[in-house]
Design an enzyme around this catalytic site. Structure first.
Site, PDB file in Angstrom:
ATOM      1  N   HIS A  29      19.874  -7.235   0.165  1.00  0.00           N
ATOM      2  CA  HIS A  29      20.120  -8.342  -0.765  1.00  0.00           C
ATOM      3  C   HIS A  29      18.954  -8.505  -1.737  1.00  0.00           C
ATOM      4  O   HIS A  29      19.138  -8.534  -2.954  1.00  0.00           O
ATOM      5  CB  HIS A  29      20.347  -9.633   0.026  1.00  0.00           C
ATOM      6  CG  HIS A  29      20.323 -10.875  -0.819  1.00  0.00           C
ATOM      7  ND1 HIS A  29      21.380 -11.254  -1.606  1.00  0.00           N
ATOM      8  CD2 HIS A  29      19.364 -11.820  -1.005  1.00  0.00           C
ATOM      9  CE1 HIS A  29      21.078 -12.380  -2.232  1.00  0.00           C
ATOM     10  NE2 HIS A  29      19.851 -12.743  -1.895  1.00  0.00           N
ATOM     11  N   ASP A  56      20.301   1.724 -34.052  1.00  0.00           N
ATOM     12  CA  ASP A  56      20.348   2.124 -32.642  1.00  0.00           C
ATOM     13  C   ASP A  56      18.943   1.928 -32.082  1.00  0.00           C
ATOM     14  O   ASP A  56      18.045   1.475 -32.795  1.00  0.00           O
ATOM     15  CB  ASP A  56      20.808   3.578 -32.469  1.00  0.00           C
ATOM     16  CG  ASP A  56      21.412   3.818 -31.076  1.00  0.00           C
ATOM     17  OD1 ASP A  56      20.952   3.180 -30.106  1.00  0.00           O
ATOM     18  OD2 ASP A  56      22.349   4.621 -30.964  1.00  0.00           O
ATOM     19  N   SER A  68      13.293   2.052 -15.687  1.00  0.00           N
ATOM     20  CA  SER A  68      12.739   0.926 -16.432  1.00  0.00           C
ATOM     21  C   SER A  68      11.598   1.360 -17.340  1.00  0.00           C
ATOM     22  O   SER A  68      11.436   0.835 -18.443  1.00  0.00           O
ATOM     23  CB  SER A  68      12.229  -0.149 -15.468  1.00  0.00           C
ATOM     24  OG  SER A  68      13.298  -0.725 -14.781  1.00  0.00           O
ATOM     25  N   HIS A  96       4.276  -9.580  -8.683  1.00  0.00           N
ATOM     26  CA  HIS A  96       4.292 -10.833  -9.420  1.00  0.00           C
ATOM     27  C   HIS A  96       4.635 -10.657 -10.899  1.00  0.00           C
ATOM     28  O   HIS A  96       5.467 -11.392 -11.414  1.00  0.00           O
ATOM     29  CB  HIS A  96       3.049 -11.689  -9.235  1.00  0.00           C
ATOM     30  CG  HIS A  96       3.390 -13.095  -9.608  1.00  0.00           C
ATOM     31  ND1 HIS A  96       3.983 -13.965  -8.738  1.00  0.00           N
ATOM     32  CD2 HIS A  96       3.370 -13.730 -10.787  1.00  0.00           C
ATOM     33  CE1 HIS A  96       4.290 -15.077  -9.367  1.00  0.00           C
ATOM     34  NE2 HIS A  96       3.922 -14.970 -10.612  1.00  0.00           N
ATOM     35  N   TYR A 155       7.905 -12.211 -13.758  1.00  0.00           N
ATOM     36  CA  TYR A 155       7.953 -12.534 -15.187  1.00  0.00           C
ATOM     37  C   TYR A 155       8.792 -11.529 -15.953  1.00  0.00           C
ATOM     38  O   TYR A 155       9.381 -11.854 -16.981  1.00  0.00           O
ATOM     39  CB  TYR A 155       6.529 -12.669 -15.741  1.00  0.00           C
ATOM     40  CG  TYR A 155       5.873 -13.862 -15.100  1.00  0.00           C
ATOM     41  CD1 TYR A 155       6.273 -15.142 -15.472  1.00  0.00           C
ATOM     42  CD2 TYR A 155       4.985 -13.730 -14.061  1.00  0.00           C
ATOM     43  CE1 TYR A 155       5.774 -16.244 -14.836  1.00  0.00           C
ATOM     44  CE2 TYR A 155       4.468 -14.829 -13.409  1.00  0.00           C
ATOM     45  CZ  TYR A 155       4.865 -16.089 -13.805  1.00  0.00           C
ATOM     46  OH  TYR A 155       4.378 -17.179 -13.156  1.00  0.00           O
ATOM     47  N   SER A 175      15.882 -19.597 -25.455  1.00  0.00           N
ATOM     48  CA  SER A 175      15.325 -19.895 -26.784  1.00  0.00           C
ATOM     49  C   SER A 175      16.289 -19.519 -27.904  1.00  0.00           C
ATOM     50  O   SER A 175      16.166 -20.017 -29.017  1.00  0.00           O
ATOM     51  CB  SER A 175      13.998 -19.145 -26.992  1.00  0.00           C
ATOM     52  OG  SER A 175      13.080 -19.477 -25.991  1.00  0.00           O
ATOM     53  N   HIS A 219      -1.614 -14.731  -4.796  1.00  0.00           N
ATOM     54  CA  HIS A 219      -1.071 -15.989  -4.271  1.00  0.00           C
ATOM     55  C   HIS A 219       0.122 -15.746  -3.347  1.00  0.00           C
ATOM     56  O   HIS A 219       0.574 -16.656  -2.678  1.00  0.00           O
ATOM     57  CB  HIS A 219      -0.771 -17.008  -5.385  1.00  0.00           C
ATOM     58  CG  HIS A 219       0.427 -16.722  -6.230  1.00  0.00           C
ATOM     59  ND1 HIS A 219       0.543 -17.170  -7.514  1.00  0.00           N
ATOM     60  CD2 HIS A 219       1.565 -16.041  -5.986  1.00  0.00           C
ATOM     61  CE1 HIS A 219       1.707 -16.768  -8.015  1.00  0.00           C
ATOM     62  NE2 HIS A 219       2.335 -16.092  -7.104  1.00  0.00           N
ATOM     63  N   HIS A 220       0.609 -14.512  -3.320  1.00  0.00           N
ATOM     64  CA  HIS A 220       1.614 -14.158  -2.304  1.00  0.00           C
ATOM     65  C   HIS A 220       0.945 -13.848  -0.975  1.00  0.00           C
ATOM     66  O   HIS A 220       1.624 -13.575   0.008  1.00  0.00           O
ATOM     67  CB  HIS A 220       2.410 -12.934  -2.757  1.00  0.00           C
ATOM     68  CG  HIS A 220       3.207 -13.178  -3.997  1.00  0.00           C
ATOM     69  ND1 HIS A 220       4.499 -13.622  -3.965  1.00  0.00           N
ATOM     70  CD2 HIS A 220       2.878 -13.070  -5.308  1.00  0.00           C
ATOM     71  CE1 HIS A 220       4.953 -13.766  -5.212  1.00  0.00           C
ATOM     72  NE2 HIS A 220       3.986 -13.442  -6.043  1.00  0.00           N
ATOM     73  N   THR A 249       4.136 -22.323 -19.359  1.00  0.00           N
ATOM     74  CA  THR A 249       5.528 -22.524 -18.966  1.00  0.00           C
ATOM     75  C   THR A 249       5.961 -23.936 -19.345  1.00  0.00           C
ATOM     76  O   THR A 249       7.066 -24.148 -19.859  1.00  0.00           O
ATOM     77  CB  THR A 249       5.694 -22.292 -17.459  1.00  0.00           C
ATOM     78  OG1 THR A 249       5.013 -21.097 -17.109  1.00  0.00           O
ATOM     79  CG2 THR A 249       7.146 -22.151 -17.087  1.00  0.00           C
ATOM     80  N   LYS A 264       6.711 -24.183 -23.021  1.00  0.00           N
ATOM     81  CA  LYS A 264       8.071 -23.729 -23.350  1.00  0.00           C
ATOM     82  C   LYS A 264       9.076 -24.830 -23.044  1.00  0.00           C
ATOM     83  O   LYS A 264       9.957 -25.136 -23.849  1.00  0.00           O
ATOM     84  CB  LYS A 264       8.421 -22.490 -22.524  1.00  0.00           C
ATOM     85  CG  LYS A 264       7.761 -21.245 -23.019  1.00  0.00           C
ATOM     86  CD  LYS A 264       8.407 -20.028 -22.389  1.00  0.00           C
ATOM     87  CE  LYS A 264       7.861 -18.779 -23.036  1.00  0.00           C
ATOM     88  NZ  LYS A 264       8.859 -17.794 -23.334  1.00  0.00           N
ATOM     89  N   ARG A 268      11.350 -17.836   7.303  1.00  0.00           N
ATOM     90  CA  ARG A 268      12.371 -17.033   6.642  1.00  0.00           C
ATOM     91  C   ARG A 268      12.575 -15.741   7.415  1.00  0.00           C
ATOM     92  O   ARG A 268      11.809 -15.403   8.308  1.00  0.00           O
ATOM     93  CB  ARG A 268      11.965 -16.756   5.198  1.00  0.00           C
ATOM     94  CG  ARG A 268      10.703 -15.929   5.087  1.00  0.00           C
ATOM     95  CD  ARG A 268      10.161 -15.896   3.681  1.00  0.00           C
ATOM     96  NE  ARG A 268      10.969 -15.043   2.814  1.00  0.00           N
ATOM     97  CZ  ARG A 268      10.494 -14.461   1.704  1.00  0.00           C
ATOM     98  NH1 ARG A 268       9.240 -14.647   1.347  1.00  0.00           N
ATOM     99  NH2 ARG A 268      11.274 -13.717   0.956  1.00  0.00           N
TER     100      ARG A 268
END
Lengths: 564, 375
Positions: free
Chosen positions: A87, A116, A181, A263, A267, A278, A312-313, A338, A341, A460
């Site tokens: 998942h 194109d 990617s 991380h 984003y 936007s 921070h993870h 953030t 925005k 979790r």
């Protein structure tokens, strides 16, 4: 549909917007397999990723069923662990990231007035690599799916504890989709940097294109790290190296490398979603975007800071206090751009003429849900609190608010917004309204209560839990909500399929859009534009409409007459 | 255009723009916002979000949480109120179809305001969190006692040791702590990464193979709380739950002494191979309740009232032990996946007891289980 604006064609004079007589290729399936047209590739991206979205959703519902009762034995722990691994991996690598590439593929060239992408064949390659990655990964469910979560922490993902091929399938997926990617990112960068319409300086680029540019740069910076890290894991598993072996190597090295990619990946998923919002808000508030420069700058700042917050993870891994504080501070700083925005979007709504079409409704849903995800993110950034809620359902709730409440609601806003352009037909409005309300209620039922589950101490990635306190009740609410959310999503899918045949003909510019994709026919011809207009502002279509009004002598009030 | 973007430009009269509506409802909005904020903060403070506070550190953490609620509710209310107000007040009304709102492109002043205010707040919060961190991690003053507990995580159980207990080190499958004494947990893992968490203490830290991690708590409430593994560690992760019991200092000392006496009795039997029936059973009981340092204690997962264990990950042996032959018992220990009790899953119980227990130890354990079943 009554709102179809025919003004632009029906008046004579500049500019020319008639579709050309370019010969369309044959309509058979070979025209899709062999295509290098960015629009066809974009549609293949979007359809493929939506299929993976459904698969990931089914996996989520199976997990919610298992958690619907305490001490449930519906699913075995092996199956459950495989489900959350597939998942998570599906939703990140095969849905949210690539569907943004799908939107980017279709709309970046149109929005910047290009015919194109810069490298059409590379573009096709990146789609086929994505599909291969997905197939390789999903094939593992017929053998031995990975059971190590989408983060694949070592040593659990090492050969000693996960000897089956599932982790190798996961590594293969990371390599293939990563390559896909990367190739796509280089292509986006080249396209945006070199193929903009005359007059479209950096300060007049649509905000969605800004976010795809930053998306591409982040992919180029972050993906090589995970590709390298996964390769080291592969050699650890099969060729006897010890990069992550405790003692000889370091099991925490994997976490640092993974999150250095992981991380920015957040984003990579959410910035294009910001871009869609936007674009949608000013069109449906009938008012220019408030603070264009501030929003574009905030995108750049978020991306830069997003590269500096990975640990921070890892607040519960052994780390010196100074490291904890650095990563807490950098995570806090991200909240500032953030917030900028957020405030600018609200200021865009302020004193607008807000039209309640499905894209606006999904965007409004995005604003309120993402707000909650942002605030719970602040809680998590404070490590004394993170020590309590890390790896609990509070975190699960937080990132679903960000990725589903933020990302998926923005994706649906974009799907409804651009559906007329991609298909030439309008999606059904009533079904869209029912879908957004159902999804919003279902989402809130599913995930709001999960904050409480986490605060109450439910970790979790557990396939069962004891019947203590309110755990079972909360889980039942969440399970019920997840099915409501599923129904809401299905209503939209039904709408998209139904409207292909039954939707009203859209015309080139059904929403009175601001950006150049609305300048051409729906769907656009293969060469997109016969003539690319000169761009004089961030809202070239508004300029063109005004010019048409001036030259045709039809005033705003009378224009209404022609529209009805 | 680019020059205009940041300057406020109102051009209501322009063609295609909607005529300006009456004044926006600033005062009612502020009242609604303040009332909603007050209700939000009151709810945030009144709702009992967390499990009970069972350590002094929990109070500090909960205070930070409440401060955060107080800080974030106004932002939530501000944004939500204005969004709701916008979609209600500025919705398209009959006669306004296709008319644009005012041609405003931005405001530098506003951008500065909504950058600076959150920045100041966040830096203040960051400093406050740092102060809390120092409080939580503070070691007890010199001379004050501190209990050292070694915690070992293994798929899928925790075992505990009290290496500095007066009268000899003690190993245990259960975690017993005295109230009001600072405890330092030194946490290790033998295989994969686990995470040692007691929700009622509000502290967790990863158990990483090859590294010893640690944290301190001072239990402040008598009772029994759960020890949870919070990091995915494999197929039995969900079942890696045990208990921590906080007792008075006297009861803790008595428990330690009892453990030490039991351990000596077992050790006094000499090599398990030569021990006769009674001693073998005593050694088996110790192995069951404490493990041997390499093999996880059976009692971490299996409840057996004779050994005083209450683990729930595996079948309750009080119920199912009757009628097993020694050969069957041995096989169930050495090759646990051969036959799985209903409602339990393959692969949870370590399959390496054949290696981590010596032959005499295994025999002692089987003797103990056989005798216990016969009781």
């Amino acid at each position: 549909m009554a709102e179809v604006d025919t003004t632009v064609q029906s008046t004579t004079g500049v500019p020319q917007v008639l579709a050309s007589k370019v010969e369309r290729p044959s309509e058979g399936w070979t025209s899709w397999v062999t295509t290098t047209d960015h629009k066809k590739i974009g549609i293949m991206y979007i359809v493929t990723t939506l299929v993976f979205f459904i698969l990931g959703g089914v996996e989520a519902l199976m997990m919610r069923l298992q958690l619907g009762a305490a001490n449930n034995t519906l699913l075995s722990p092996e199956v459950y662990n495989a489900l959350f691994t597939i998942h998570g991996t599906t939703m990140v690598f095969l849905f949210v990231v690539p569907i943004m590439a799908g939107f980017g593929n279709y709309f970046v060239p149109l929005m910047i007035g290009a015919r194109d992408m810069a490298f059409p064949k590379l573009n096709a390659l990146s789609y086929w690599l994505l599909l291969s990655g997905g197939i390789v990964f999903y094939a593992s469910i017929f053998f031995s799916p990975p059971e190590v979560a989408w983060t694949a922490y070592t040593p659990l993902s090492g050969a000693a504890y996960s000897p089956s091929g599932g982790v190798d399938a996961w590594i293969f997926l990371v390599h293939l989709t990563g390559l896909s990617s990367l190739v796509g990112a280089v292509n986006f960068y080249a396209t945006i940097a070199h193929m903009r319409a005359p007059g479209m300086g950096w300060g007049r680029m649509p905000l969605f294109v800004w976010t795809i540019l930053i998306y591409a740069i982040l992919l180029i910076l972050a993906l090589p790290v995970i590709a390298g890290a996964a390769t080291l894991l592969l050699t650890d598993r099969h060729f006897g190296t010890n990069f992550y072996t405790p003692g000889e190597g370091d099991p925490l090295l994997w976490q640092h490398l993974f999150w250095f990619f992981g991380h920015p990946e957040v984003y990579i998923m959410i910035l294009p979603a910001f871009g869609i919002i936007s674009e949608v808000l000013p069109v449906f508030a009938r008012k220019p975007i408030f603070g264009y420069k501030a929003i574009a700058a905030a995108t750049v700042v978020i991306a830069f800071l997003g590269l500096l917050v990975w640990a921070h993870h890892m607040f519960t891994t052994p780390s010196p206090s100074v490291v904890l504080i650095f990563f807490m501070l950098s995570s806090f700083l991200i909240a500032i751009p953030t917030g900028v925005k957020m405030f600018n979007w609200i200021a865009t709504l302020w004193r607008g003429t807000i039209i309640f079409k499905p894209p606006l409704l999904f965007a409004a849903g995005f604003l309120s849900l993402f707000l909650i995800g942002g605030i719970s993110g602040i809680f998590l950034a404070i490590f004394p609190i993170d020590w309590q809620v890390h790896d609990t359902y509070f975190v699960v709730a937080h990132f679903h608010y960000v990725i589903v409440g933020g990302g998926v609601f923005a994706i649906f806003s974009g799907l409804y917004y651009w559906y007329p352009k991609m298909t030439g037909r309008m999606p059904n409005e009533r079904l869209g309204q029912v879908s957004v309300v159902t999804m919003y209620i279902g989402f809130t039922l599913t995930f709001l209560i999960q904050h409480s589950l986490g605060l109450d101490g439910m970790p979790r990635r557990v396939y069962e839990y004891q019947d203590l306190g309110n755990l079972e009740l909360y889980n039942q609410i969440s399970t019920f909500g997840s099915f409501v959310l599923g129904i809401g999503i299905l209503i939209s899918f039904y709408n998209f399929i139904r409207s292909l045949k039954k939707g009203a003909i859209a015309g080139p510019d059904p929403w009175l859009g601001n950006t150049l994709e609305w300048f051409t026919t729906s769907p656009p011809p293969q060469n997109n534009f016969d003539e690319v207009p000169r761009v004089r502002s961030v809202e070239p279509m508004k300029d063109i409409r005004r010019q048409v009004e001036r030259q045709s002598g039809i005033e705003a009030g009378e224009r209404e007459f022609t529209r009805s | 255009m680019a020059e205009e973007t940041m300057s406020e430009e109102v051009a209501d009269g322009q063609s295609g723009n909607r005529p300006r509506r009456g004044r926006v409802h600033v005062f009612p909005l502020m009242v609604i916002g303040l009332v909603a904020t007050a209700i939000g903060i009151a709810l945030g403070l009144l709702i009992d979000w967390f499990p009970v506070q069972a350590a002094t550190q929990a109070e500090d953490v909960d205070t930070v949480y409440h401060v955060l609620i107080i800080t974030s509710v106004p932002f939530f209310v501000l944004v939500t109120t204005i969004v709701l107000y916008c979609v209600w007040q500025f919705r398209e009304r009959p006669g306004e179809e296709g008319l644009d709102g005012p041609n405003v492109h931005g405001s530098t002043g506003l951008e500065i305001v909504w950058t600076a205010i959150p920045a100041i707040l966040l830096i203040a919060l960051c400093s406050y969190a740092y102060v809390t961190l120092r409080d939580i991690e503070e070691a007890p003053a010199a001379g004050e006692p501190e209990l050292i507990v070694e915690v070992t995580g293994q798929q899928f159980a925790w075992t505990f040791a009290y290496p500095e207990a007066e009268g000899g080190a003690v190993k245990s499958a259960e975690l017993i702590l005295p109230k009001d004494v600072s405890v330092k947990f030194n946490i290790k893992a033998l295989d994969v990464i686990h995470d040692f968490w007691v929700p009622e203490f509000r502290m967790k830290i990863d158990a990483v193979p090859g590294i010893t991690t640690s944290f301190r708590v001072t239990p402040s409430k008598l009772g029994s709380w759960s020890v949870v593994c919070a990091e995915l560690c494999g197929v039995g992760h969900a079942l890696m739950r045990q208990k921590v019991t906080v007792v008075s200092q006297e009861r803790f000392d008595a428990w330690l002494a009892r453990k030490q006496a039991g351990g000596k009795a077992a050790a006094g039997g000499g090599a398990a191979g030569e021990a006769d029936g009674g001693d073998k059973a005593a050694i088996g009981k110790t192995l069951f309740a404490e493990g041997n340092g390499e093999a996880t204690a059976c009692g971490a997962c299996h409840a057996l009232s004779d050994a005083g264990t209450s683990g729930a990950a595996g079948p309750n042996l009080d119920d199912v032990l009757q009628g097993w032959t020694p050969a069957q018992l041995t096989e169930a220990i050495v090759d646990p996946n051969k036959a799985i009790a209903e409602g339990f899953t393959e692969g949870i119980m370590p399959a390496n007891y054949g290696e981590t227990l010596t032959k005499p130890e295994l025999a002692a354990l089987v003797t103990y289980l056989e005798e216990t079943a016969a009781k």
